[in-house]
Design an enzyme around this catalytic site. Structure first.
Site, PDB file in Angstrom:
ATOM      1  N   GLY A  17       0.783  -1.228   0.000  1.00  0.00           N
ATOM      2  CA  GLY A  17       0.000   0.000   0.000  1.00  0.00           C
ATOM      3  C   GLY A  17       0.811   1.272   0.000  1.00  0.00           C
ATOM      4  O   GLY A  17       1.795   1.418  -0.740  1.00  0.00           O
ATOM      5  N   ARG A  38       6.101  -6.556   9.986  1.00  0.00           N
ATOM      6  CA  ARG A  38       6.197  -7.877  10.614  1.00  0.00           C
ATOM      7  C   ARG A  38       6.553  -8.932   9.568  1.00  0.00           C
ATOM      8  O   ARG A  38       7.193  -9.925   9.869  1.00  0.00           O
ATOM      9  CB  ARG A  38       4.879  -8.237  11.312  1.00  0.00           C
ATOM     10  CG  ARG A  38       4.689  -7.545  12.651  1.00  0.00           C
ATOM     11  CD  ARG A  38       3.403  -7.946  13.332  1.00  0.00           C
ATOM     12  NE  ARG A  38       2.228  -7.444  12.636  1.00  0.00           N
ATOM     13  CZ  ARG A  38       0.997  -7.474  13.128  1.00  0.00           C
ATOM     14  NH1 ARG A  38       0.771  -7.997  14.319  1.00  0.00           N
ATOM     15  NH2 ARG A  38      -0.015  -6.990  12.439  1.00  0.00           N
ATOM     16  N   ASP A  63       7.848  -5.843  14.795  1.00  0.00           N
ATOM     17  CA  ASP A  63       6.461  -5.841  15.262  1.00  0.00           C
ATOM     18  C   ASP A  63       6.253  -4.530  16.000  1.00  0.00           C
ATOM     19  O   ASP A  63       6.728  -4.346  17.120  1.00  0.00           O
ATOM     20  CB  ASP A  63       6.221  -7.036  16.187  1.00  0.00           C
ATOM     21  CG  ASP A  63       4.763  -7.130  16.637  1.00  0.00           C
ATOM     22  OD1 ASP A  63       4.021  -6.128  16.504  1.00  0.00           O
ATOM     23  OD2 ASP A  63       4.369  -8.191  17.149  1.00  0.00           O
ATOM     24  N   ASN A  92       4.087   5.481   8.917  1.00  0.00           N
ATOM     25  CA  ASN A  92       3.022   5.113   7.985  1.00  0.00           C
ATOM     26  C   ASN A  92       2.127   3.988   8.499  1.00  0.00           C
ATOM     27  O   ASN A  92       0.923   3.977   8.245  1.00  0.00           O
ATOM     28  CB  ASN A  92       3.640   4.697   6.650  1.00  0.00           C
ATOM     29  CG  ASN A  92       2.647   3.962   5.769  1.00  0.00           C
ATOM     30  OD1 ASN A  92       1.744   4.560   5.190  1.00  0.00           O
ATOM     31  ND2 ASN A  92       2.797   2.644   5.672  1.00  0.00           N
ATOM     32  N   SER A 146      -5.043  10.389   8.762  1.00  0.00           N
ATOM     33  CA  SER A 146      -6.270  10.024   8.045  1.00  0.00           C
ATOM     34  C   SER A 146      -7.254  11.171   8.184  1.00  0.00           C
ATOM     35  O   SER A 146      -7.216  11.925   9.170  1.00  0.00           O
ATOM     36  CB  SER A 146      -6.878   8.753   8.656  1.00  0.00           C
ATOM     37  OG  SER A 146      -8.180   8.512   8.144  1.00  0.00           O
ATOM     38  N   TYR A 161     -11.186   3.493  15.522  1.00  0.00           N
ATOM     39  CA  TYR A 161     -10.070   3.846  14.631  1.00  0.00           C
ATOM     40  C   TYR A 161      -9.941   5.360  14.531  1.00  0.00           C
ATOM     41  O   TYR A 161      -8.829   5.911  14.607  1.00  0.00           O
ATOM     42  CB  TYR A 161     -10.305   3.236  13.250  1.00  0.00           C
ATOM     43  CG  TYR A 161      -9.345   3.722  12.191  1.00  0.00           C
ATOM     44  CD1 TYR A 161      -8.021   3.289  12.168  1.00  0.00           C
ATOM     45  CD2 TYR A 161      -9.755   4.630  11.214  1.00  0.00           C
ATOM     46  CE1 TYR A 161      -7.137   3.738  11.199  1.00  0.00           C
ATOM     47  CE2 TYR A 161      -8.884   5.083  10.237  1.00  0.00           C
ATOM     48  CZ  TYR A 161      -7.576   4.633  10.235  1.00  0.00           C
ATOM     49  OH  TYR A 161      -6.698   5.085   9.276  1.00  0.00           O
ATOM     50  N   LYS A 165      -6.792   7.965  15.446  1.00  0.00           N
ATOM     51  CA  LYS A 165      -6.216   8.913  14.496  1.00  0.00           C
ATOM     52  C   LYS A 165      -6.338  10.365  14.990  1.00  0.00           C
ATOM     53  O   LYS A 165      -5.514  11.218  14.642  1.00  0.00           O
ATOM     54  CB  LYS A 165      -6.869   8.748  13.124  1.00  0.00           C
ATOM     55  CG  LYS A 165      -6.403   7.488  12.393  1.00  0.00           C
ATOM     56  CD  LYS A 165      -4.895   7.507  12.149  1.00  0.00           C
ATOM     57  CE  LYS A 165      -4.414   6.364  11.282  1.00  0.00           C
ATOM     58  NZ  LYS A 165      -2.974   6.443  10.972  1.00  0.00           N
ATOM     59  N   VAL A 196      -8.408   5.626   0.168  1.00  0.00           N
ATOM     60  CA  VAL A 196      -7.328   5.163  -0.697  1.00  0.00           C
ATOM     61  C   VAL A 196      -7.533   3.679  -0.968  1.00  0.00           C
ATOM     62  O   VAL A 196      -7.763   2.896  -0.041  1.00  0.00           O
ATOM     63  CB  VAL A 196      -5.946   5.362  -0.031  1.00  0.00           C
ATOM     64  CG1 VAL A 196      -4.830   5.015  -1.012  1.00  0.00           C
ATOM     65  CG2 VAL A 196      -5.788   6.779   0.489  1.00  0.00           C
ATOM     66  N   GLU A 197      -7.426   3.286  -2.215  1.00  0.00           N
ATOM     67  CA  GLU A 197      -7.615   1.871  -2.538  1.00  0.00           C
ATOM     68  C   GLU A 197      -6.335   1.087  -2.240  1.00  0.00           C
ATOM     69  O   GLU A 197      -5.369   1.122  -2.996  1.00  0.00           O
ATOM     70  CB  GLU A 197      -8.012   1.684  -4.000  1.00  0.00           C
ATOM     71  CG  GLU A 197      -8.371   0.237  -4.323  1.00  0.00           C
ATOM     72  CD  GLU A 197      -9.020   0.057  -5.673  1.00  0.00           C
ATOM     73  OE1 GLU A 197      -9.378  -1.102  -5.999  1.00  0.00           O
ATOM     74  OE2 GLU A 197      -9.189   1.043  -6.406  1.00  0.00           O
TER      75      GLU A 197
END
Length: 254
Positions: A17, A38, A63, A92, A146, A161, A165, A196-197
């Site tokens: 991604g 990871r 990790d 990221n 985000s 989530y 953020k 975002v795809e």
């Protein structure tokens, strides 16, 4: 980007991604990139693909939910004679679970906090310490945030989530203020994408059809669009600090 040629950038979550797109672009622009995840097989494959480019990509297994792993990663970078330390840190990596406030599982909330908030804070601290001990005063710390860190949409699965953020939004400004208190010229940037795809929705919903429906609902952003914003912020003149970049698909309504 000339001043960044040969310098070291850490990109967390570089196996796919947005992270992979950022790693690719920075290598092509001549930076020594350390990509962590990871699962590093994909990073190693990308490194092989980029072996003839101006820069390089080094894969390190980490990790991010474990502080010991993060600290050891920075020690590994420091001990590598071709790297020595981090000049650019791109936070990221992030994840989401379908874990609503009123019915979510605690372990899912905790994992989001560990990766989206604590790992970002630890990497920021360790990157700053790396810059400080090498007298690097022109480094850059980035947060891939985000749009969910700036508004809460009526989508129950994303609410926790979003809370994580919002914390990243606070971390950006807090880091900026602490750097200014220290009279440092290290800059900070937050890039906040809309839809975002990537693999994100597939992993969150664990429902391939639902993810496909979401990504086909509008013309989504692509990972390269976010990487372009990262490069834009990095190449700004030294007296310019680009703090917040909001990027939505043109068709996105919220």
């Amino acid at each position: 980007m000339e001043r960044w040629i040969g310098r070291v950038a850490l990109v967390t979550g570089a196996s796919a991604g947005i992270g992979a797109a950022i790693a690719r672009d920075l290598v092509c622009l001549g930076m020594k990139v350390v990509g962590c995840s990871r699962n590093i097989e994909k990073i190693q494959k990308l490194s092989d693909e980029l072996k003839n480019e101006k820069g390089s990509l080094t894969a390190i297994r980490c990790d991010l939910s474990k502080e010991e792993d993060i600290v050891n990663m920075f020690k590994t970078i420091k001990s590598n004679e071709s790297l020595c330390g981090v000049d650019v840190c791109i936070n990221n990596a992030g994840l989401a679970h379908n874990a609503p406030i009123l019915s979510g599982r605690t372990e899912q909330w905790r994992e989001m906090l560990d990766v989206n908030v604590l790992a970002v804070t630890i990497c920021t601290r360790e990157a700053f310490q790396s810059m400080k001990e090498r007298n690097v005063d022109d480094g850059h710390i980035m947060f891939i945030n985000s749009m969910s860190g700036h508004r809460v949409v009526p989508s129950t699965p994303t609410h926790f989530y979003s809370a994580s953020k919002f914390a990243v939004t606070a971390l950006l400004e807090s880091t900026r203020q602490e750097l200014r208190e220290l009279k440092s010229h290290i800059r900070v940037t937050s890039v906040s994408p809309g839809l975002v795809e990537t693999e994100f929705s597939y992993r969150m919903n664990k429902d391939e059809e639902k993810a496909k429906a979401l990504y086909s609902s509008i013309r989504c952003l692509e990972a390269n669009d976010i990487s372009n914003a990262v490069v834009f912020a990095l190449q700004a003149p030294s007296h310019v600090e680009i703090n917040d970049v909001f990027i939505r698909p043109t068709e996105q309504t919220r």
